[in-house]
Enzyme design. Structure first.
Site, short mmCIF file in Angstrom:
data_model
loop_
_atom_site.label_atom_id
_atom_site.label_comp_id
_atom_site.label_asym_id
_atom_site.label_seq_id
_atom_site.Cartn_x
_atom_site.Cartn_y
_atom_site.Cartn_z
N LEU A 93 147.16 17.69 20.73
CA LEU A 93 145.73 17.39 20.64
C LEU A 93 145.17 17.79 19.26
O LEU A 93 143.99 17.59 18.99
CB LEU A 93 144.97 18.14 21.74
CG LEU A 93 145.35 17.74 23.17
CD1 LEU A 93 144.66 18.64 24.17
CD2 LEU A 93 144.99 16.29 23.43
N LYS A 147 159.15 26.68 14.73
CA LYS A 147 158.31 27.80 14.30
C LYS A 147 159.12 28.96 13.70
O LYS A 147 158.59 29.75 12.94
CB LYS A 147 157.46 28.31 15.47
CG LYS A 147 156.33 27.37 15.86
CD LYS A 147 155.45 27.98 16.92
CE LYS A 147 154.37 27.03 17.36
NZ LYS A 147 153.46 27.62 18.35
#
Ligand code: NAP
Length: 286
Positions: A20, A70
């Site tokens: 999003l 990450k």
């Protein structure tokens, strides 16, 4: 308007099509009148290093890094902030004056943001799950000075890694889930954080909708704050259960917006970012 001078921000991960971030970041960029656009790029494992290095050389202002990169991105950064080092996860990059990537983690500040209005000093926190989001939550609760932080999981390996990465923090107990122990810790907690994906929209009807099953939640007290990191659906079954018991509840939307706002502020050298605009864009979209 996008012109030949427009520069871009990007999310790199695999997959990225559920994200999003483009919705909320582009809403804020438009509101602030910045000559920027935020895009999401899926990137294969074998292409990751070349992609991150190549993006230094074109008109890219900053990156968000998501699953599964990450940790891998550490090797590609020139400087890394202490909080990202501590939790072994970088989710935001920007270029320094030498055109090298600097990395930080904005999930911690994002996680803390909705908790700032509570006094949690010397309280007891329980975190369910031991993945990437749990690590940001652990660091967040350490920064909020809780006296005790119990991390409950079904995954012994990731619990061991947390124990070793946070070995200097005596407040942390890593706990292998059993119905008895989890039920006791839920009954005793001032704050419970769900960092498992249990309760997300795509879970099938046959799966448990409460983390670790219904039974353990019978011990929940009304004084306990429940913070579910999931942002879709709003509220989750866990938060509905908490509301019925009289608990204060927090969903994952505020964290999502707050970490995004922190990233945009990092890329724009501290610009004040309109979080309400970002939140409304998401509410309209979800
Ligand atoms: P992750 O790294 O995959 O970790 C998920 C954790 O949940 C693991 O410890 C996993 O255990 C455990 N788990 C998975 N299914 C379970 C089940 N059925 N019962 C018990 N434990 C289970 O994922 P993550 O990145 O930490 O994300 C976790 C959740 O947080 C997701 O729902 C994500 O959307 C949400 N999140 C929200 C935000 C936000 O901004 N609001 C930010 C980050 C994440 P195993 O290792 O044994 O599978």
């Amino acid at each position: 308007m996008i012109t030949s001078k427009t520069s871009f921000l990007a999310l790199i991960g695999n997959p990225v099509n559920h994200s999003l971030s483009p919705i909320m970041q582009n809403a804020a960029i438009k509101y602030l009148g910045l000559d920027l656009v935020y895009l999401a790029f899926p990137c294969k494992d074998k292409d990751f290093t070349a992609t991150i290095n190549a993006l230094k050389k074109i008109n890219c202002r900053g990156l968000n890094i998501t699953i599964p990169y990450k940790e891998r991105v550490f090797n590609l950064c020139n400087k890394i902030t202490p909080n990202a080092n501590k939790i072994k996860a970088i989710n935001t990059l920007r270029l320094d004056v030498n055109n090298e990537w600097n990395g930080t983690n904005t999930d911690i500040a994002g996680f803390i943001y909705p908790l700032n209005k509570f006094n949690l000093i010397n309280k007891k926190g329980t975190i369910l799950g031991s993945g990437g989001a749990a690590r940001a939550a652990i660091q967040g609760l350490l920064e909020l000075n809780l006296a005790e932080i119990n991390v409950i999981s079904r995954n012994e390996e990731s619990l061991k890694k947390i124990k070793s990465d946070f070995s200097e923090d005596q407040q942390i107990n890593t706990v292998m889930h059993t119905e008895k122990i989890t039920s006791e810790l839920i009954g005793d907690a001032d704050l419970i954080v769900n960092s498992t994906p249990v309760g997300m929209s795509r879970s099938s009807k046959t799966e448990d909708s409460l983390p670790f099953g219904q039974k353990i939640w019978e011990s929940l007290k009304s004084k306990t704050i429940i913070y579910d990191l999931i942002y879709n659906p709003r509220p989750t079954d866990l938060l509905k259960y908490g509301i019925n018991k009289g608990c204060i509840t927090i969903d994952g939307l505020e964290m999502l917006v707050a970490q995004g706002a922190q990233s945009l502020s990092y890329w724009t050298n501290g610009l004040e970012v309109p979080t309400e605009i970002m939140k409304n864009a998401l509410k309209n979209h979800i």
